[in-house]
Design a protein around this motif. Structure first.
Motif, PDB file in Angstrom:
ATOM      1  N   GLY B 461       0.822  -1.190   0.000  1.00  0.00           N
ATOM      2  CA  GLY B 461       0.000   0.000   0.000  1.00  0.00           C
ATOM      3  C   GLY B 461       0.863   1.250   0.000  1.00  0.00           C
ATOM      4  O   GLY B 461       2.017   1.222  -0.426  1.00  0.00           O
ATOM      5  N   SER B 462       0.295   2.345   0.515  1.00  0.00           N
ATOM      6  CA  SER B 462       1.084   3.579   0.509  1.00  0.00           C
ATOM      7  C   SER B 462       0.791   4.379   1.772  1.00  0.00           C
ATOM      8  O   SER B 462      -0.225   4.193   2.440  1.00  0.00           O
ATOM      9  CB  SER B 462       0.768   4.409  -0.734  1.00  0.00           C
ATOM     10  N   ASP B 463       1.723   5.249   2.087  1.00  0.00           N
ATOM     11  CA  ASP B 463       1.561   6.129   3.234  1.00  0.00           C
ATOM     12  C   ASP B 463       2.126   7.492   2.836  1.00  0.00           C
ATOM     13  O   ASP B 463       3.075   7.565   2.046  1.00  0.00           O
ATOM     14  CB  ASP B 463       2.321   5.564   4.441  1.00  0.00           C
ATOM     15  N   VAL B 464       1.525   8.521   3.357  1.00  0.00           N
ATOM     16  CA  VAL B 464       1.959   9.871   3.004  1.00  0.00           C
ATOM     17  C   VAL B 464       2.349  10.621   4.264  1.00  0.00           C
ATOM     18  O   VAL B 464       1.604  10.616   5.254  1.00  0.00           O
ATOM     19  CB  VAL B 464       0.837  10.635   2.262  1.00  0.00           C
ATOM     20  N   LEU B 465       3.509  11.243   4.224  1.00  0.00           N
ATOM     21  CA  LEU B 465       3.928  12.126   5.301  1.00  0.00           C
ATOM     22  C   LEU B 465       3.739  13.554   4.805  1.00  0.00           C
ATOM     23  O   LEU B 465       4.267  13.919   3.755  1.00  0.00           O
ATOM     24  CB  LEU B 465       5.402  11.881   5.644  1.00  0.00           C
ATOM     25  N   GLN B 466       2.982  14.338   5.547  1.00  0.00           N
ATOM     26  CA  GLN B 466       2.747  15.724   5.157  1.00  0.00           C
ATOM     27  C   GLN B 466       3.362  16.637   6.206  1.00  0.00           C
ATOM     28  O   GLN B 466       3.204  16.401   7.411  1.00  0.00           O
ATOM     29  CB  GLN B 466       1.248  16.003   5.079  1.00  0.00           C
ATOM     30  N   LEU B 467       4.058  17.646   5.756  1.00  0.00           N
ATOM     31  CA  LEU B 467       4.585  18.609   6.718  1.00  0.00           C
ATOM     32  C   LEU B 467       4.650  19.984   6.068  1.00  0.00           C
ATOM     33  O   LEU B 467       4.707  20.098   4.837  1.00  0.00           O
ATOM     34  CB  LEU B 467       5.975  18.195   7.220  1.00  0.00           C
ATOM     35  N   THR B 468       4.629  20.980   6.901  1.00  0.00           N
ATOM     36  CA  THR B 468       4.748  22.347   6.422  1.00  0.00           C
ATOM     37  C   THR B 468       6.108  22.881   6.868  1.00  0.00           C
ATOM     38  O   THR B 468       6.461  22.792   8.054  1.00  0.00           O
ATOM     39  CB  THR B 468       3.640  23.229   7.025  1.00  0.00           C
ATOM     40  N   LEU B 469       6.871  23.367   5.900  1.00  0.00           N
ATOM     41  CA  LEU B 469       8.188  23.890   6.250  1.00  0.00           C
ATOM     42  C   LEU B 469       8.009  25.139   7.118  1.00  0.00           C
ATOM     43  O   LEU B 469       7.237  26.041   6.763  1.00  0.00           O
ATOM     44  CB  LEU B 469       8.978  24.232   4.989  1.00  0.00           C
ATOM     45  N   PRO B 470       8.689  25.207   8.276  1.00  0.00           N
ATOM     46  CA  PRO B 470       8.460  26.322   9.205  1.00  0.00           C
ATOM     47  C   PRO B 470       8.901  27.670   8.611  1.00  0.00           C
ATOM     48  O   PRO B 470       9.708  27.722   7.704  1.00  0.00           O
ATOM     49  CB  PRO B 470       9.293  25.969  10.425  1.00  0.00           C
TER      50      PRO B 470
END
Lengths: 600, 470
Positions: B461-470
């Motif tokens: 399957g798949s997994d997503v890591l989401q982040l916002t650059l500070p």
């Protein structure tokens, strides 16, 4: 011909002369080079129909000169676009019927015809000889071989045996052949789009003509982990040994289009049709063998055609080994039965007699090709259908050299796959090198030239030109085709011919005794392969109402009969009114029913 | 694992929802546990009392209908009793059950047509998995193709009814079927289920291409492989079931053998089979049979599944007819159900975990990631990888420009193999069960940029890591 004993009837003489004549006709204008896109087919006026059935006595040279091939062979190999002209030429004979076989994965027509002598039995019910060309998708010479055999056989319809039918499919892998013809790439794979490198994209990194010389050749990439080093003959590579440098990776000419660090690992093309048949189909060849056997429409169409006919002989014209090869595409898995080996050895002798080649062995497919060749049509049709199946390599390193050519070194170790010379270059490569140097003056191999590739330390482009090793230069093609037609005709004339021989029919009152046996009047065996039950000779007694069988079998499996062979004797005890008429019927997978009427 | 399976069995037997630990994450991964906690739904409520299923004739099952027009079952409502599944069922009766499940549980069950049998009958499969998660998921296939002597179809249907019902009331089942899918194909050869099956000249279990021999050599295998429409349908369906890592079937009890000559089994995969078998052990139940002990002469569906697709096939040993006649079907179904649940939790599943983010320059960032396979199965079998059937775990980056990469061999080790020669897509290769990979990405991106790193493979399957650059 025969299998285990007896005499083979060869059709030499006029057919041999005709074969030579065809070769002469096909000779190209001197100085013409093959390759590239062929010019349009010259528009030929439709030939006038011939009057009457006189070709048997007509001078072959005149007839053939009156009907030249559709394309000037000096300018290129024939291909699908030549169909109309070929059909016009062949269509003069009322014996030719076009077949509807569907299309390839790429939408190209799978073109085929059937033909045979005029006779009482429809073509579909006769013992059938299949002539298949270029199923590997690279052997344009194989396709040309089929076309030349059709033309030659149709030029002399009176010579055709009326019990045989021919089904010919010259371009059996139209997608692979088209790509190979265009730029000698694709390894014969069809147009099925596949993700070869598992990156989620299809056909995104194929070969390119980097140096814009109009040809796609090989490419050497310097790499310390590469498996190759330059041999003593700097044109060729040999396996690297420990400590040797510089080392190379070998790839087709082209850029790393998808920037994954690999070159041309996912080019256009998918399945090689001759790996897409069920026997020995190998799961692990990846896209080349297809997701499952007969997954490709053209392979399926071929199989269906063979299943629907009395398939006696299958000849696949392809490969560049120059030999007649028997079933056996996997080295570890024996396909050919020991009892059929004498038949194949004799086939090789007859083939050599017609073609003028010298073939000191009767190799299997994998032996002839020096590599595993799994999932082939030859293996399937032999093992599953009991057909006399073979591959004929129209081209090979010794074909031009003749019987005692300069490449005998190739056969010093019987052409074994593990053979490498002391210098390290593969034996087969040396054989081609000798052919190149001794008969072509070295012309046909481009020496390695450096080329600048982005991100790569050193790279070179060079190698065999198209129309050298995979297919012959056009001026050599007639030599490669020599004798194929005579060999095919010889096979057709020597197909098994089954008859019931009534040994005794006597009556005492209402009790009747029948004794009979089966004779094979042909010189080929009644069948081959492991299918003793399904393909063997069967003898059947058909009785009419009012007749009762007291002893004996209504149907008997006789087994296979050798050429000119005779079965055991079978007896039946019947109660039958006077004047009863019975039929004794014999048939096999190859041979249509032969009926012997018995009046009691 | 043995204890967990036993607990599952007990849980099912009680037909009650109990709070249980999710399948243990490998190597005591703290972040993984935290992530799972975040995904967990509210604490379990006391289970509603499940009514005793009232045996009903098959003809009174929920009428077949399209999935779309089936009334949605109310969420959190008490589980409805499902029609009794009585051995042996004919193929139409099996189909009727499948349609009934799909109609009764549209939130988790969807009907699929595998193909059409030679008698014109539709061959059906049921896909069990949260319908609101449309992404590719690890998949477990439970199938049978045998005749009426096998109770595989009936057991598979029982499992399907139970799981579909449990999905709506049991958070643990819901979590499993959100991360993974269970595909149930109980009657791949419908004609074999006829009350008086006609002896066919070609047999389903001999008509598959891997190790196939023509019937001139092995009677009943056909003149070409896949000559049966049923076999063609099964192969095509399997080839399109990209996420399928494990196939569970049924085999008659009997002596075990070795596979046909020429069949391949890399040592790595043999280890996986052993690990899987051990994880599916259940007290009081006969051990499951891995493919290579089935003694196939070649040409079976299981042969094709492993040899051509690299899927791990295992078989439940079937009870004897005497055992079934003595009412052993329910107990057998319970044990199969417990093992199916357990197997779903073992499937490979990839997760992306952020281990660090550091600003190097105004618009240059160092992002440390761990790519983890939280299942015990590898993200691809060694055989499939060797044959190029499936791809590696692949990483895709959005929202920033990738400048360079580095990796490290283990947690705590320094990052090495720094490379500016970055090529997309990034491959994390194959991950064994529980294995993690550490990757450092050097990114160029503005403050406030939304960055997404997606890791996925066909099996995991798949997994997503989401982040916002500070």
């Amino acid at each position: 011909m025969q299998d285990r004993s007896g005499n083979w009837c060869t059709a030499r003489g006029r057919w041999g002369a005709l074969a030579f004549f065809l070769a002469a006709l096909s000779a190209p204008a001197r100085g013409q080079e093959p390759g590239g896109e062929a010019p349009p087919v010259p528009q030929e006026p439709l030939p006038e129909p011939t009057s009457g059935a006189e070709p048997a006595t007509a001078a072959p040279a005149e007839k053939l000169e009156a009907r030249p091939p559709a394309r000037d062979p000096a300018r290129g190999y024939l291909f699908l676009e030549d169909q109309p002209a070929l059909l016009a030429q062949w269509g003069e004979s009322p014996l030719v019927e076009r077949l509807e076989l569907g299309t390839s994965a790429g939408g190209r027509e799978l073109f085929g015809v059937q033909f045979g002598a005029a006779g009482p039995r429809p073509l579909a019910q006769r013992a059938t000889i299949f002539l298949i060309g270029g199923l590997d998708g690279t052997s344009l010479s194989g396709s040309q071989g089929v076309v030349s055999v059709i033309s030659a056989l149709l030029a002399h319809p009176a010579d055709l045996p009326e019990e045989a039918a021919f089904v010919a499919i010259p371009w059996a892998n139209p997608d692979g052949l088209a790509r190979w013809r265009a730029n000698a790439t694709g390894k014969g794979r069809n147009d099925r789009a596949t993700d070869d490198d598992g990156d989620g994209q299809v056909d995104e990194d194929g070969p390119d003509d980097l140096d814009r010389d109009g040809m796609i050749l090989e490419m050497l990439l310097e790499d310390p982990t590469g498996p190759w080093v330059r041999g003593s003959d700097a044109r060729f590579l040999r396996a690297a040994q420990e400590g040797e440098a510089p080392r190379f990776l070998l790839a087709r000419e082209g850029a790393d289009d998808d920037h994954d660090g690999r070159f041309n690992e996912d080019g256009p093309g998918g399945v090689i049709l001759d790996h897409n048949f069920p026997v020995g189909w190998e799961d692990y060849r990846g896209p080349e063998s297809g997701p499952w056997p007969l997954s490709e429409p053209d392979a399926k169409a071929l199989a269906e055609m063979l299943l629907a006919r009395r398939t006696a002989v299958v000849i696949v014209f392809q490969g560049n080994h120059g030999e007649l090869a028997s079933p056996g595409g996997r080295a570890q898995a024996r396909v050919l039965l020991p009892e059929d080996e004498p038949t194949y050895r004799r086939l090789v002798e007859v083939f050599c007699a017609h073609s003028g080649r010298v073939q000191p062995r009767a190799p299997t497919l994998s032996q002839a090709r020096e590599e595993a060749w799994p999932g082939s049509l030859v293996d399937w049709s032999y093992a599953a259908l009991g057909a006399l199946s073979m591959e004929i390599g129209v081209w090979g390193p010794r074909v031009q050299g003749g019987a005692r050519g300069p490449v005998d070194a190739y056969y010093k170790n019987g052409g074994s796959a593990e053979g490498e010379s002391p210098a390290g270059a593969p034996v087969v490569e040396q054989a081609w090198a000798r052919w190149l140097d001794d008969t072509r003056g070295g012309s046909g191999f481009l020496d390695w030239q450096p080329i600048q590739l982005e991100g790569e330390p050193s790279a070179w482009i060079g190698g065999w030109e198209p129309y050298t090793t995979a297919n012959p230069p056009l001026d050599v093609l007639p030599q490669a085709l020599h004798g194929l037609d005579a060999f095919v005709l010889d096979l057709a004339r020597n197909l098994p011919h089954l008859e019931v021989e009534l040994r005794e029919a006597k009556r005492e009152g209402k009790v009747c005794l029948l004794r009979a046996r089966v004779k094979n009047l042909g010189t080929l065996p009644s069948g081959v392969g492991p299918g003793a039950q399904s393909s063997s000779v069967r003898l059947r007694l058909e009785i009419t109402p009012g007749v009762t069988l007291r002893a004996g079998q209504l149907e008997t499996t006789v087994g296979h009969l050798p050429g000119r062979g005779t079965s055991d004797e079978y007896s039946w005890l019947l109660i039958a009114p006077e004047g009863s008429v019975l039929n004794l019927v014999v048939e096999s997978a190859w041979s249509p029913p032969s009926v012997r009427e018995v009046r009691l | 694992m043995r204890a967990l399976a036993a607990a599952l069995l007990a849980c099912w037997c009680a037909s009650a929802r109990t709070a249980q630990e999710p399948p243990p994450a490998p190597e005591g991964d703290q972040q993984q546990k935290e992530k799972e906690k975040q995904q967990e739904v509210p604490p379990p409520q006391p289970a509603p009392e499940v009514q005793d299923p009232k045996p009903e004739p098959v003809s009174e099952l929920v009428p077949s209908s399209t999935i779309g027009d089936a009334p949605a079952a109310p969420v959190a409502a008490p589980a409805p009793a499902h029609p009794a599944v009585v051995w042996p069922l004919s193929s139409p009766e099996v189909a009727q059950h499948l349609r009934g499940i799909a109609a009764a549980h549209p939130g988790v069950a969807a009907l699929e047509v595998v193909g059409r049998a030679s008698n014109g009958e539709e061959i059906l499969a049921l896909r069990l998995g949260a319908r609101d998660n449309a992404g590719p998921r690890p998949t477990l296939l439970l199938l049978d193709y045998q005749g009426r002597a096998s109770c595989g179809p009936e057991v598979a249907l029982s499992v399907a009814w139970e799981l579909a019902g449990s999905f709506e009331r049991d958070e643990r089942v819901r979590a499993l079927l959100t991360h993974a899918e269970l595909v149930i194909a109980p009657a791949l050869d419908p004609s074999a289920r006829a009350p008086e099956p006609v002896a066919a000249p070609v047999r389903f279990e001999r008509n598959f291409p891997s190790g196939w021999q023509p019937d001139t050599i092995r009677p009943g295998s056909g003149r070409v492989s896949l000559s049966l429409p049923e076999a063609r349908a099964a192969v095509s369906y399997l080839a399109n079931l990209k996420g399928c890592a494990v196939l569970l079937g049924f085999s008659a009890p009997g002596p075990r053998g070795v596979p046909y000559a020429g069949a391949e089994l890399p040592a790595l995969d043999r280890e996986v089979f052993a690990k899987l078998g051990a994880a599916l052990e259940l007290e009081g139940a006969t051990a499951m049979v891995p493919w290579f002990e089935l003694g196939s002469p070649g040409g079976s569906l299981f042969d094709f599944a492993y040899q051509a697709r690299g899927i791990f096939p295992l078989a439940f040993p079937l009870p004897t007819e005497e055992e079934l006649g003595a009412g052993g079907l329910d107990a057998y179904a319970l044990q199969v159900g417990a093992r199916v649940l357990q197997c779903l939790s073992l499937l490979p599943r990839v997760e992306v975990v952020q281990e660090g983010l550091e600003r190097l320059f105004s618009d240059t960032w160092q992002l440390d990631l761990r790519i983890q396979n939280v299942g015990i199965l590898p993200t691809v079998s060694a055989l499939a990888r060797h044959r190029g059937v499936l791809s590696d775990v692949v990483l895709q980056l959005e929202g920033a420009k990738l400048l360079a990469t580095a990796d490290k061999p283990a947690n705590g080790a320094p990052y090495t193999n720094a490379s500016l020669n970055v090529r997309a897509p990034l491959s994390a290769g194959m991950l064994s069960g529980g294995e993690g990979r550490w990757l450092r990405l050097l990114l160029e991106g503005a403050s406030g940029a939304e960055v997404r790193v997606r890791a996925g493979s066909a099996w995991a399957g798949s997994d997503v890591l989401q982040l916002t650059l500070p």
